[in-house]
Write a protein that holds these residues in place. Structure first.
Motif, PDB file in Angstrom:
ATOM      1  N   GLY A 196       0.813  -1.218   0.000  1.00  0.00           N
ATOM      2  CA  GLY A 196       0.000   0.000   0.000  1.00  0.00           C
ATOM      3  C   GLY A 196       0.841   1.259   0.000  1.00  0.00           C
ATOM      4  O   GLY A 196       1.787   1.388   0.789  1.00  0.00           O
ATOM      5  N   GLY A 245      -0.196   4.679   0.318  1.00  0.00           N
ATOM      6  CA  GLY A 245      -0.786   5.925   0.804  1.00  0.00           C
ATOM      7  C   GLY A 245       0.173   6.560   1.805  1.00  0.00           C
ATOM      8  O   GLY A 245       1.385   6.271   1.798  1.00  0.00           O
ATOM      9  N   PHE A 246      -0.370   7.409   2.676  1.00  0.00           N
ATOM     10  CA  PHE A 246       0.491   8.073   3.667  1.00  0.00           C
ATOM     11  C   PHE A 246       1.275   7.049   4.490  1.00  0.00           C
ATOM     12  O   PHE A 246       2.469   7.214   4.745  1.00  0.00           O
ATOM     13  N   ALA A 247       0.589   5.975   4.916  1.00  0.00           N
ATOM     14  CA  ALA A 247       1.241   5.002   5.796  1.00  0.00           C
ATOM     15  C   ALA A 247       2.378   4.282   5.071  1.00  0.00           C
ATOM     16  O   ALA A 247       3.499   4.183   5.593  1.00  0.00           O
ATOM     17  N   GLU A 277       1.895  -1.901  -4.602  1.00  0.00           N
ATOM     18  CA  GLU A 277       0.687  -1.067  -4.607  1.00  0.00           C
ATOM     19  C   GLU A 277      -0.262  -1.524  -5.714  1.00  0.00           C
ATOM     20  O   GLU A 277       0.149  -1.658  -6.866  1.00  0.00           O
ATOM     21  N   ALA A 278      -1.515  -1.724  -5.341  1.00  0.00           N
ATOM     22  CA  ALA A 278      -2.512  -2.187  -6.319  1.00  0.00           C
ATOM     23  C   ALA A 278      -2.802  -1.131  -7.385  1.00  0.00           C
ATOM     24  O   ALA A 278      -3.092  -1.461  -8.539  1.00  0.00           O
ATOM     25  N   GLY A 328      -2.765   6.453  -2.314  1.00  0.00           N
ATOM     26  CA  GLY A 328      -3.760   5.635  -1.599  1.00  0.00           C
ATOM     27  C   GLY A 328      -5.176   6.167  -1.807  1.00  0.00           C
ATOM     28  O   GLY A 328      -5.669   6.259  -2.938  1.00  0.00           O
ATOM     29  N   THR A 329      -5.792   6.562  -0.712  1.00  0.00           N
ATOM     30  CA  THR A 329      -7.148   7.120  -0.738  1.00  0.00           C
ATOM     31  C   THR A 329      -7.317   8.135  -1.867  1.00  0.00           C
ATOM     32  O   THR A 329      -8.336   8.167  -2.550  1.00  0.00           O
ATOM     33  N   TRP A 367      -7.406   6.798  -5.521  1.00  0.00           N
ATOM     34  CA  TRP A 367      -8.646   6.131  -5.911  1.00  0.00           C
ATOM     35  C   TRP A 367      -9.867   7.044  -5.883  1.00  0.00           C
ATOM     36  O   TRP A 367     -10.776   6.886  -6.698  1.00  0.00           O
ATOM     37  N   ASP A 410     -10.962  16.532   5.118  1.00  0.00           N
ATOM     38  CA  ASP A 410     -11.616  17.324   6.158  1.00  0.00           C
ATOM     39  C   ASP A 410     -10.631  17.805   7.227  1.00  0.00           C
ATOM     40  O   ASP A 410     -11.027  18.291   8.282  1.00  0.00           O
ATOM     41  N   TYR A 445      -2.565  17.931   7.074  1.00  0.00           N
ATOM     42  CA  TYR A 445      -2.732  16.763   6.203  1.00  0.00           C
ATOM     43  C   TYR A 445      -1.526  16.612   5.278  1.00  0.00           C
ATOM     44  O   TYR A 445      -1.615  16.728   4.056  1.00  0.00           O
ATOM     45  N   VAL A 499      -1.456  -7.545  -3.863  1.00  0.00           N
ATOM     46  CA  VAL A 499      -1.080  -8.734  -3.095  1.00  0.00           C
ATOM     47  C   VAL A 499      -2.338  -9.543  -2.813  1.00  0.00           C
ATOM     48  O   VAL A 499      -3.322  -9.004  -2.303  1.00  0.00           O
ATOM     49  N   GLY A 551      -5.653  11.424   9.434  1.00  0.00           N
ATOM     50  CA  GLY A 551      -4.840  10.327   8.890  1.00  0.00           C
ATOM     51  C   GLY A 551      -3.342  10.438   9.160  1.00  0.00           C
ATOM     52  O   GLY A 551      -2.761   9.609   9.868  1.00  0.00           O
TER      53      GLY A 551
HETATM   54  C1  LIG Z   1     -13.155   8.433   0.733  1.00  0.00           C
HETATM   55  C2  LIG Z   1     -12.231   8.681   1.877  1.00  0.00           C
HETATM   56  C3  LIG Z   1     -12.100   9.959   2.399  1.00  0.00           C
HETATM   57  C4  LIG Z   1     -11.248  10.183   3.466  1.00  0.00           C
HETATM   58  N1  LIG Z   1     -11.139  11.452   3.963  1.00  0.00           N
HETATM   59  C5  LIG Z   1     -10.322  11.684   5.014  1.00  0.00           C
HETATM   60  C6  LIG Z   1     -10.192  12.980   5.574  1.00  0.00           C
HETATM   61  O1  LIG Z   1     -10.869  13.886   5.123  1.00  0.00           O
HETATM   62  N2  LIG Z   1      -9.346  13.178   6.626  1.00  0.00           N
HETATM   63  C7  LIG Z   1      -8.608  12.155   7.140  1.00  0.00           C
HETATM   64  O2  LIG Z   1      -7.843  12.359   8.071  1.00  0.00           O
HETATM   65  N3  LIG Z   1      -8.708  10.918   6.617  1.00  0.00           N
HETATM   66  C8  LIG Z   1      -9.539  10.669   5.591  1.00  0.00           C
HETATM   67  N4  LIG Z   1      -9.665   9.404   5.094  1.00  0.00           N
HETATM   68  C9  LIG Z   1      -8.831   8.351   5.668  1.00  0.00           C
HETATM   69  C10 LIG Z   1      -7.571   8.256   4.808  1.00  0.00           C
HETATM   70  O3  LIG Z   1      -7.564   6.990   4.279  1.00  0.00           O
HETATM   71  C11 LIG Z   1      -6.323   8.580   5.629  1.00  0.00           C
HETATM   72  O4  LIG Z   1      -6.309   9.954   5.921  1.00  0.00           O
HETATM   73  C12 LIG Z   1      -5.013   8.251   4.937  1.00  0.00           C
HETATM   74  O5  LIG Z   1      -5.071   8.523   3.582  1.00  0.00           O
HETATM   75  C13 LIG Z   1      -4.667   6.806   5.192  1.00  0.00           C
HETATM   76  O6  LIG Z   1      -3.508   6.443   4.499  1.00  0.00           O
HETATM   77  P1  LIG Z   1      -3.112   4.925   4.374  1.00  0.00           P
HETATM   78  O7  LIG Z   1      -1.797   4.894   3.728  1.00  0.00           O
HETATM   79  O8  LIG Z   1      -3.265   4.264   5.684  1.00  0.00           O
HETATM   80  O9  LIG Z   1      -4.238   4.249   3.463  1.00  0.00           O
HETATM   81  P2  LIG Z   1      -4.723   4.542   2.012  1.00  0.00           P
HETATM   82  O10 LIG Z   1      -4.522   5.945   1.638  1.00  0.00           O
HETATM   83  O11 LIG Z   1      -6.098   3.989   1.908  1.00  0.00           O
HETATM   84  O12 LIG Z   1      -3.765   3.653   1.090  1.00  0.00           O
HETATM   85  C14 LIG Z   1      -3.846   2.259   1.075  1.00  0.00           C
HETATM   86  C15 LIG Z   1      -3.276   1.742  -0.218  1.00  0.00           C
HETATM   87  O13 LIG Z   1      -3.137   0.337  -0.116  1.00  0.00           O
HETATM   88  C16 LIG Z   1      -3.388  -0.227  -1.356  1.00  0.00           C
HETATM   89  N5  LIG Z   1      -3.759  -1.630  -1.176  1.00  0.00           N
HETATM   90  C17 LIG Z   1      -4.773  -2.133  -0.437  1.00  0.00           C
HETATM   91  N6  LIG Z   1      -4.780  -3.479  -0.508  1.00  0.00           N
HETATM   92  C18 LIG Z   1      -3.750  -3.817  -1.299  1.00  0.00           C
HETATM   93  C19 LIG Z   1      -3.240  -5.078  -1.750  1.00  0.00           C
HETATM   94  N7  LIG Z   1      -3.817  -6.219  -1.389  1.00  0.00           N
HETATM   95  N8  LIG Z   1      -2.170  -5.074  -2.551  1.00  0.00           N
HETATM   96  C20 LIG Z   1      -1.572  -3.906  -2.907  1.00  0.00           C
HETATM   97  N9  LIG Z   1      -2.009  -2.703  -2.533  1.00  0.00           N
HETATM   98  C21 LIG Z   1      -3.090  -2.662  -1.727  1.00  0.00           C
HETATM   99  C22 LIG Z   1      -4.540   0.585  -1.908  1.00  0.00           C
HETATM  100  O14 LIG Z   1      -4.595   0.497  -3.314  1.00  0.00           O
HETATM  101  C23 LIG Z   1      -4.174   1.984  -1.425  1.00  0.00           C
HETATM  102  O15 LIG Z   1      -3.483   2.693  -2.405  1.00  0.00           O
HETATM  103  C24 LIG Z   1     -10.516   9.123   4.032  1.00  0.00           C
HETATM  104  C25 LIG Z   1     -10.668   7.832   3.518  1.00  0.00           C
HETATM  105  C26 LIG Z   1     -11.519   7.609   2.463  1.00  0.00           C
HETATM  106  C27 LIG Z   1     -11.656   6.192   1.941  1.00  0.00           C
END
Ligand SMILES: Cc1cc2nc3c(=O)[nH]c(=O)nc-3n(C[C@H](O)[C@H](O)[C@H](O)COP(=O)(O)OP(=O)(O)OC[C@H]3O[C@@H](n4cnc5c(N)ncnc54)[C@H](O)[C@@H]3O)c2cc1C
Length: 535
Positions: free
Chosen positions: A13, A15-17, A36-37, A43-44, A47, A56, A62, A108, A435
């Motif tokens: 994945g 995204g930020f994490a 990354e898929a 990430g978020t 898509w 928000d 952010y 994955v 996030g």
């Molecule tokens: C529609 C929406 C709006 C949001 N708005 C806010 C907001 O306003 N404020 C806030 O703080 N947070 C918000 N969030 C939460 C947001 O997800 C986090 O802020 C932050 O982006 C999390 O980052 P992340 O890296 O944990 O996950 P994500 O950004 O979700 O990234 C995860 C990544 O993992 C990849 N992945 C998943 N499964 C697999 C796999 N099996 N194989 C390969 N890749 C994979 C996905 O394709 C994706 O790119 C929102 C979430 C959503 C869904």
């Protein structure tokens, strides 16, 4: 089967994490690959490109807190939209040359642990195979989108889209559009498209207790000045507040404030916009119904005053709260009244079926549509992890293990799945916070791996007892609060048919979470079982 590729660590994945984890693993000198898929970083925000998609969390929180990154980056709006956040990720990529360690379009599908070699074997959809000692799941809370199983869906002759797979630059001008769902995404989407479409029918199950955004443009020169003295303080602050925002909950009980004090406080928070009225005001709204009722009444009166049509007032801001205020994430909205919009309350007239020409509700009315949009959200919090066939020491898939409820220790890992961690996932503060504020666990994971390497530990895994205690603690905190008062809430898993209803995220706040994970380390990785390497 393709040749097995060996790495020290795989991150899933981007995204930020995942990006933050990659930075940490590089620092540690690990041979690492990020899978990354999707076809890009973000990430978020890679898509979710539907009209109106916007964060928000207000500037500057952010983004990553590294001065090397924020010094040359400027958002143009207080609440940036998806395009700008994508540009931010492109900027970070360029600055740190991240993509050289990323395989895009690599989903994955399985991860299998071998206890004899202390290695994970991961397989992607395309059949690529990786063997690694360490696995960091950064799959996000909203990566598995959800469409409820409506009767007749396949018969619809028009176009069907889920908001999180929005076709780029798709023009809705002149179309009759139906939108199912009024969560944060639904609210953002409908206010953006209402002025464009010929007609909009919104199918609402629960009114969104939306708050005013108070969006503003940001001044570049002002931002430059703030970076010098205020940003470092603000980035430090976001780890000290309950929700990782800059404002914090007020611990004074609502009803101990005098009426004047309370009204002035509420007005102030309302005018500030964003989440100030929600998680910058009296904190007992999450635990005390009488305090919650007072907050709801203020919200209701403010909101009803902005709506012209009396029927709409009752549908959008009913006199009696549909659920306790704030136990579902509110949306931030910029406009309220929209012309050419019909609102169908599906509690009164449920969707009976989808027909070739639209949606038929239980009163026999067929709502004619050209385009049907599902703003129906995701299999939140757990869906990213349970979509992968993950098998640990006993070979049982994690999806099966979690059928009767998530089990984790510290929202970081799960018993019988050694050397596997996740960030911003189940039983961590995740979406109870901003996030980027909660991805500091990537540093915890990197430190843990460092500790293991320095002490010749080949694997580390949560003990069952520690995990049971953590999971119980979460449910106990939740049982003291009002979260169960929302019937369909992704915070509780109750937005998905058949999913176990339970609190999915740590409700104790960011500082308490940080303390819990730090205490475990300070006590010699208390709650974890460490296996000494044999060679
Ligand atoms: C529609 C929406 C709006 C949001 N708005 C806010 C907001 O306003 N404020 C806030 O703080 N947070 C918000 N969030 C939460 C947001 O997800 C986090 O802020 C932050 O982006 C999390 O980052 P992340 O890296 O944990 O996950 P994500 O950004 O979700 O990234 C995860 C990544 O993992 C990849 N992945 C998943 N499964 C697999 C796999 N099996 N194989 C390969 N890749 C994979 C996905 O394709 C994706 O790119 C929102 C979430 C959503 C869904």
């Amino acid at each position: 089967m393709s040749e097995v590729q060996e790495f020290d660590a795989i991150i899933v994945g981007a995204g930020f994490a995942g990006v933050h984890q990659l930075i940490q693993f590089r620092k540690l000198g690990l041979k690492v690959r990020l899978l990354e898929a999707g076809g890009g970083l973000g990430g978020t925000w890679y898509w979710n490109t539907y009209p109106g998609a916007r964060v928000d969390s207000e500037n500057p929180i952010y983004q990553f807190s590294d001065p090397e990154l924020y010094k040359d980056w400027n958002y143009t709006e207080k609440f940036p939209g998806w395009r700008e956040i994508q540009q931010y990720f492109e900027y970070v990529d360029k600055k740190l040359d991240l993509s050289r360690d990323v395989s895009y379009n690599s989903r994955v599908v399985s991860a299998v642990w071998d206890d004899t070699t202390d290695r994970w074997t991961l397989t992607t959809e395309a059949g690529d195979v990786y063997r690694v000692q360490w696995l960091s799941l950064c799959t996000g809370i909203g990566s598995k989108y959800y469409i409820p199983p409506y009767k007749g869906l396949d018969s619809f002759k028009g176009e069907v889209h889920h908001t999180s797979r929005w076709p780029t630059d798709y023009d809705l001008k002149g179309k009759k559009v139906g939108v199912i769902g009024t969560g944060s995404t639904g609210v953002q989407f409908i206010q953006e498209i209402a002025p464009v479409v010929e007609h909009l029918t919104v199918f609402q199950r629960t009114p969104n207790l939306s708050l005013p955004m108070k969006q503003t443009k940001l001044d570049l020169e002002e931002q430059k000045k703030l970076k010098e003295y205020l940003y470092p303080i603000q980035f430090g602050r976001r780890n000290q507040t309950f929700s990782g925002y800059l404002h914090d909950l007020d611990m004074k009980p609502t009803l101990e404030a005098t009426l004047e004090e309370r009204v002035l406080n509420y007005e102030d928070k309302w005018e500030k916009g964003g989440f100030h009225f929600w998680i910058g005001s009296y904190g007992d709204i999450f635990f005390k119904q009488d305090a919650n009722d007072v907050a709801y009444a203020f919200w209701r009166d403010k909101t009803r005053a902005r709506i012209n049509d009396p029927e709409m007032k009752d549908k959008l801001a009913p006199m009696k709260s549909p659920h306790p205020f704030g136990v579902k994430r509110p949306s931030l909205e910029q406009v309220y009244n929209q012309p050419n919009v019909a609102l169908v309350d599906v509690n009164k007239t449920p969707i009976a079926e989808i027909t070739p020409d639209g949606i038929k509700t239980s009163d026999g009315i067929e709502h004619k549509l050209d385009v049907l949009v599902f703003a129906t959200g995701f299999d939140m919090v757990t869906g990213g992890i349970t979509s992968i066939d993950i098998r640990g020491q006993d070979g049982v898939p994690i999806k099966e293990k979690w059928v009767n409820g998530v089990r984790s220790y510290l929202g970081l890992g799960s018993a019988t799945y050694p050397n596997m961690f996740w960030i911003y996932g189940p039983q961590s503060p995740a979406a109870f916070s901003n996030g980027p504020s909660t991805i500091f666990t990537s540093e915890w994971i990197a430190d843990c791996i460092k500790h293991c390497r320095e002490n010749k530990i080949s694997h580390i895994v949560p003990s069952k007892e520690a995990q049971d205690a953590w999971s119980e603690q979460l449910q106990q905190i939740a049982s003291m609060g009002l979260w169960m008062g929302a019937k369909h809430s992704w915070y509780m898993g109750s937005n998905i048919e058949g999913k176990k209803v339970e609190i999915l995220q740590f409700p104790g706040g960011v500082p308490a979470y940080y303390k819990a994970i730090s205490d475990s380390v300070a006590k010699g990785y208390e709650g974890w079982t460490l296996k000494q390497a044999t060679a």
